[in-house]
Design an enzyme around this catalytic site. Structure first.
Site, PDB file in Angstrom:
ATOM      1  N   LYS A  35      40.610 -33.250  36.556  1.00 15.62           N
ATOM      2  CA  LYS A  35      41.935 -33.964  36.077  1.00 15.62           C
ATOM      3  C   LYS A  35      42.055 -33.460  34.628  1.00 15.62           C
ATOM      4  O   LYS A  35      41.115 -32.930  33.874  1.00 15.62           O
ATOM      5  CB  LYS A  35      41.783 -35.582  35.978  1.00 15.62           C
ATOM      6  CG  LYS A  35      40.847 -36.239  35.240  1.00 15.62           C
ATOM      7  CD  LYS A  35      40.446 -37.591  35.633  1.00 15.62           C
ATOM      8  CE  LYS A  35      39.304 -38.203  34.795  1.00 15.62           C
ATOM      9  NZ  LYS A  35      39.533 -39.578  34.220  1.00 15.62           N
ATOM     10  N   TYR A 254      46.712 -31.839   1.352  1.00 20.03           N
ATOM     11  CA  TYR A 254      47.715 -33.229   1.357  1.00 20.03           C
ATOM     12  C   TYR A 254      46.498 -34.205   0.546  1.00 20.03           C
ATOM     13  O   TYR A 254      45.274 -34.605   1.188  1.00 20.03           O
ATOM     14  CB  TYR A 254      48.077 -33.834   2.704  1.00 20.03           C
ATOM     15  CG  TYR A 254      49.005 -32.815   3.486  1.00 20.03           C
ATOM     16  CD1 TYR A 254      50.464 -32.871   2.635  1.00 20.03           C
ATOM     17  CD2 TYR A 254      49.252 -32.193   4.376  1.00 20.03           C
ATOM     18  CE1 TYR A 254      51.592 -32.301   3.229  1.00 20.03           C
ATOM     19  CE2 TYR A 254      50.150 -31.588   5.090  1.00 20.03           C
ATOM     20  CZ  TYR A 254      51.237 -31.425   4.256  1.00 20.03           C
ATOM     21  OH  TYR A 254      52.323 -30.902   4.722  1.00 20.03           O
TER      22      TYR A 254
HETATM   23  C1  LIG Z   1      36.961 -42.405  38.263  1.00 19.09           C
HETATM   24  C2  LIG Z   1      36.255 -41.408  37.432  1.00 19.09           C
HETATM   25  N1  LIG Z   1      35.176 -40.812  37.965  1.00 19.09           N
HETATM   26  C3  LIG Z   1      34.378 -39.929  37.564  1.00 19.09           C
HETATM   27  C4  LIG Z   1      34.859 -39.546  35.964  1.00 19.09           C
HETATM   28  C5  LIG Z   1      34.014 -38.248  35.437  1.00 19.09           C
HETATM   29  O1  LIG Z   1      33.378 -38.791  34.228  1.00 19.09           O
HETATM   30  P1  LIG Z   1      32.475 -38.173  33.300  1.00 19.09           P
HETATM   31  O2  LIG Z   1      33.431 -37.034  32.400  1.00 19.09           O
HETATM   32  O3  LIG Z   1      31.974 -38.937  32.402  1.00 19.09           O
HETATM   33  O4  LIG Z   1      31.588 -37.415  34.181  1.00 19.09           O
HETATM   34  C6  LIG Z   1      35.979 -40.056  35.603  1.00 19.09           C
HETATM   35  C7  LIG Z   1      36.316 -39.825  34.053  1.00 19.09           C
HETATM   36  O5  LIG Z   1      37.036 -40.239  33.288  1.00 19.09           O
HETATM   37  C8  LIG Z   1      36.591 -40.965  36.212  1.00 19.09           C
HETATM   38  O6  LIG Z   1      37.687 -41.757  35.759  1.00 19.09           O
END
Ligand SMILES: Cc1ncc(COP(=O)(O)O)c(C=O)c1O
Length: 360
Positions: A35, A254
């Site tokens: 994602k 800045y």
């Molecule tokens: C539902 C879910 N599963 C798995 C993951 C993966 O987590 P990580 O990046 O800590 O391995 C996430 C990350 O936000 C998540 O929201």
């Protein structure tokens, strides 16, 4: 002069990190989490590499899933937040997605499905964001059974505190999901995020969901990705576009927050918060110039930062700079800026080209 600021993405390191995840959870299958544009690394190239290692990918939104399908990726895709409105079900069905469901309101629109959609039930084991309460899981499953278009394949939950190896909440959440599962022995379970891969005992769920570890960042507080056997995947690079001598008492940037105590030579680097470099990185944050670790000085601007070149006196205009990658760890920069590698990686802006290297 073309801008040299870019994020080099090492696809071989990504593959190696995925294999490390598999080694740490040898009895589980893996849904690779891609994602947020593959945690900022570029969704399609990252997904293509991971699709060669596992046949299940995980995204948060239908838009991300559509990009994967448009990119020719045929793997199973789990949609972590499921659907938000009735119209989403047609996209789920057309794209062949596996939504995660957490509430009866998500069922509106699913009565019209003409092909079977595999779904996961999200169980709230303590995170208290999304999820069906443990006592309601059986009834929720029963409701889903009345929708002929839906086939429940698994139970899924998410850890709240797994980044802290000592936090007892992780064990409580694991036990909670195990208790729910007893009433649903035919369903698969998915629980472990990256952090859980480094817990003892190793994850024993049917499906792990590694995210940040694939990209080389640490999922655990107090350590770094490389210390856990992970390789940096993104190198954020730029170059020096100006050098200047400062006299004692002169400031830079800045707010004039940094003042030279003694005469010094400094360089200006063409990267700033407009590229996703964290504005809250303080003076002293490491920045590698021509492979030598130097220090950020003064405030981060939108398009520029300044570095003290005392450690790299020969550096001239054009000298290569690494903001994070091999010489400067992303976890180190994140720690200095009071954040986590996840935020830095996903925050690299679209202005920064991603250059993918290695075996695709
Ligand atoms: C539902 C879910 N599963 C798995 C993951 C993966 O987590 P990580 O990046 O800590 O391995 C996430 C990350 O936000 C998540 O929201």
């Amino acid at each position: 002069m073309p801008r040299h600021t870019r994020a080099r993405i090492d696809l071989d390191a990504l593959r190696s990190n995925f294999r490390r995840a598999r080694e740490l959870a040898p009895h589980s299958a893996s849904m690779a989490v891609v994602k947020a544009d593959g945690y900022g690394h570029g969704l399609e190239p990252v997904a293509r590499v991971l699709a060669g290692e596992t046949d299940c990918l995980t995204v948060a939104t239908i838009g991300e899933a559509k990009r994967l399908r448009d990119g020719g990726i045929e793997s199973a895709i789990v949609l972590l937040e499921g659907v938000h409105e009735a119209a989403d079900w047609s996209a789920v069905s057309e794209l062949g997605l596996h939504p995660v469901l957490h509430s009866p309101h998500q069922l509106a629109g699913s009565e019209a499905l003409d092909a079977e959609v595999p779904v996961w039930i999200k169980c709230n084991t303590g995170m208290n964001r999304l999820g069906v309460e443990p006592r309601d899981v059986a009834a929720f499953r029963q409701r889903l059974a009345f929708r002929p278009g839906l086939r429940v394949v698994g139970l899924l939950s998410h850890y709240a505190c797994a980044d802290d190896l000592r936090d007892p909440m992780t064990r409580r959440q694991k036990e909670c999901l195990q208790r729910i599962r007893r009433d649903h022995p035919d369903l698969q379970v998915s629980l472990a995020n990256s952090a859980a891969h480094f817990h003892d005992p190793a994850p024993d769920c049917d499906w792990t969901r590694p995210g940040i570890m694939l990209y080389g960042g640490t999922p655990l507080i107090g350590t770094t990705g490389p210390a856990l056997g992970l390789k940096p995947v993104m190198s954020l690079e730029s170059r020096i576009i100006a050098v200047r001598d400062l006299g004692a008492g002169e400031s830079v940037g800045y707010g004039a927050t940094w003042v030279a105590e003694a005469p010094c030579r400094m360089g200006i680097v063409e990267i700033g918060y407009g590229d996703g470099y964290p504005r809250h990185a303080p003076s002293g944050t490491p920045v590698a110039v021509a492979g030598q670790r130097c220090k950020l000085i003064g405030r981060v601007s939108m398009d520029m930062i300044a570095v003290d070149l005392s450690q790299c006196p020969g550096a001239e205009v054009g000298a290569p700079v690494e903001l994070w990658g091999h010489h400067v760890g992303i976890d180190e920069v994140a720690g200095m800026a009071g954040t986590i590698s996840y935020e830095l990686l996903t925050g690299v802006s679209p202005r920064v080209p991603r250059v993918h290297e290695g075996d695709r």
